[in-house]
Design a protein around this motif. Sequence first.
Motif, PDB file in Angstrom:
ATOM      1  N   LEU A 131       0.859  -1.179   0.000  1.00 29.19           N
ATOM      2  CA  LEU A 131       0.000   0.000   0.000  1.00 29.19           C
ATOM      3  C   LEU A 131       0.897   1.232   0.000  1.00 29.19           C
ATOM      4  CD1 LEU A 131      -2.506  -1.060   2.832  1.00 29.19           C
ATOM      5  CD2 LEU A 131      -2.821  -1.306   0.361  1.00 29.19           C
ATOM      6  N   TRP A 132       0.590   2.179  -0.842  1.00 30.26           N
ATOM      7  CA  TRP A 132       1.333   3.437  -0.857  1.00 30.26           C
ATOM      8  C   TRP A 132       0.611   4.378   0.102  1.00 30.26           C
ATOM      9  CZ3 TRP A 132       5.735   4.569  -3.742  1.00 30.26           C
ATOM     10  CH2 TRP A 132       6.174   3.527  -4.571  1.00 30.26           C
ATOM     11  N   LEU A 133       1.267   4.685   1.211  1.00 29.77           N
ATOM     12  CA  LEU A 133       0.636   5.473   2.263  1.00 29.77           C
ATOM     13  C   LEU A 133       1.563   6.579   2.748  1.00 29.77           C
ATOM     14  CD1 LEU A 133      -0.560   2.422   4.398  1.00 29.77           C
ATOM     15  CD2 LEU A 133      -1.993   3.801   2.881  1.00 29.77           C
ATOM     16  N   SER A 134       0.959   7.714   3.028  1.00 31.59           N
ATOM     17  CA  SER A 134       1.705   8.777   3.699  1.00 31.59           C
ATOM     18  C   SER A 134       1.805   8.391   5.177  1.00 31.59           C
ATOM     19  CB  SER A 134       0.972  10.111   3.554  1.00 31.59           C
ATOM     20  OG  SER A 134      -0.224  10.085   4.328  1.00 31.59           O
ATOM     21  N   PRO A 172       8.005  -0.513   5.865  1.00 29.45           N
ATOM     22  CA  PRO A 172       8.206  -0.009   4.509  1.00 29.45           C
ATOM     23  C   PRO A 172       9.021  -1.006   3.694  1.00 29.45           C
ATOM     24  CG  PRO A 172       9.485   1.285   6.090  1.00 29.45           C
ATOM     25  CD  PRO A 172       8.704   0.275   6.871  1.00 29.45           C
ATOM     26  N   THR A 173       8.677  -1.166   2.424  1.00 30.62           N
ATOM     27  CA  THR A 173       9.389  -2.121   1.586  1.00 30.62           C
ATOM     28  C   THR A 173      10.549  -1.488   0.839  1.00 30.62           C
ATOM     29  OG1 THR A 173       7.810  -1.772  -0.209  1.00 30.62           O
ATOM     30  CG2 THR A 173       7.402  -3.632   1.292  1.00 30.62           C
ATOM     31  N   GLU A 174      10.459  -0.195   0.555  1.00 27.92           N
ATOM     32  CA  GLU A 174      11.537   0.515  -0.139  1.00 27.92           C
ATOM     33  C   GLU A 174      11.588   1.920   0.414  1.00 27.92           C
ATOM     34  OE1 GLU A 174      11.395   0.215  -4.457  1.00 27.92           O
ATOM     35  OE2 GLU A 174       9.981  -1.417  -4.229  1.00 27.92           O
ATOM     36  N   ASP A 175      12.697   2.604   0.160  1.00 22.61           N
ATOM     37  CA  ASP A 175      12.829   3.984   0.602  1.00 22.61           C
ATOM     38  C   ASP A 175      12.484   4.901  -0.573  1.00 22.61           C
ATOM     39  OD1 ASP A 175      13.359   6.305   1.846  1.00 22.61           O
ATOM     40  OD2 ASP A 175      15.460   5.910   2.260  1.00 22.61           O
ATOM     41  N   HIS A 176      11.297   5.475  -0.520  1.00 22.23           N
ATOM     42  CA  HIS A 176      10.834   6.384  -1.566  1.00 22.23           C
ATOM     43  C   HIS A 176      10.551   7.743  -0.952  1.00 22.23           C
ATOM     44  CE1 HIS A 176      10.398   3.529  -4.853  1.00 22.23           C
ATOM     45  NE2 HIS A 176       9.912   2.672  -3.982  1.00 22.23           N
ATOM     46  N   ARG A 177      11.547   8.312  -0.307  1.00 25.78           N
ATOM     47  CA  ARG A 177      11.323   9.584   0.375  1.00 25.78           C
ATOM     48  C   ARG A 177      11.067  10.721  -0.583  1.00 25.78           C
ATOM     49  NH1 ARG A 177      14.160   8.921   5.899  1.00 25.78           N
ATOM     50  NH2 ARG A 177      14.768   6.778   5.670  1.00 25.78           N
ATOM     51  N   ASP A 178      11.663  10.686  -1.754  1.00 25.43           N
ATOM     52  CA  ASP A 178      11.479  11.784  -2.700  1.00 25.43           C
ATOM     53  C   ASP A 178      10.947  11.227  -4.014  1.00 25.43           C
ATOM     54  OD1 ASP A 178      11.485  14.234  -3.922  1.00 25.43           O
ATOM     55  OD2 ASP A 178      13.633  14.195  -4.382  1.00 25.43           O
ATOM     56  N   THR A 179       9.665  10.883  -4.040  1.00 26.65           N
ATOM     57  CA  THR A 179       9.058  10.345  -5.255  1.00 26.65           C
ATOM     58  C   THR A 179       8.408  11.434  -6.084  1.00 26.65           C
ATOM     59  OG1 THR A 179       7.033   9.840  -4.080  1.00 26.65           O
ATOM     60  CG2 THR A 179       8.674   8.069  -4.272  1.00 26.65           C
ATOM     61  N   ALA A 180       8.292  12.652  -5.537  1.00 24.92           N
ATOM     62  CA  ALA A 180       7.628  13.746  -6.275  1.00 24.92           C
ATOM     63  C   ALA A 180       8.411  14.131  -7.526  1.00 24.92           C
ATOM     64  CB  ALA A 180       7.440  14.957  -5.359  1.00 24.92           C
TER      65      ALA A 180
END
Length: 182
Positions: A131-134, A172-180
């Motif tokens: 799930l992609w969650l904030s 978390p499964t991956e580190d996506h801190r800056d996906t914007a």
Amino acid sequence: MDTLDLLLHPVRLRITHAMSGGRSCSAAELCAALPDVPKTTVYRHVGLLAEGGVLEVADEQRVRGAVERRYRLHRDRMKIEPEAGASMSLDDHRHGFAAAMAALLAEFNAYLDRPGADPFADSVGYRQGTLWLSPDELTEMISEWQHSFVSRATNEPAPGRRPHLVSAIFFPTEDHRDTAGS
């Protein structure tokens, strides 16, 4: 031994699972509920849990000249306090996760080994998904799950009810801190 050490062990996790839902059990009944665990091991871990305050004596009675104790969970001692969780090292988390997975695997195997086990009819599920969650959405989802779980956690044994083991794992499964900017 502190509560963290007591609870982060596969056999002790299985004992606490077997006693959940307000049930009281003797060590002999726990041996019957955990037939794949040697009796001496069950007795030893029941003793450790009682000594550590996770189990409390619910009743004592004489049986053939010996005193048989029935234990129940001491609910206040069944959780790892936030301070203890926050102070856990990465190795403590690794150890705790491994103990929980070992207990879960043992419980699932014991279920499958029971006569008449029918995973489809029993609505057994073991699904995973991402799930992609904030952070706020994750907090909200965990709160909703906890509310649903807590509202049923005090259910006691009754006709038509069976115990079900529920496990939730969030990480978390991956580190996506800056996906914007991607």
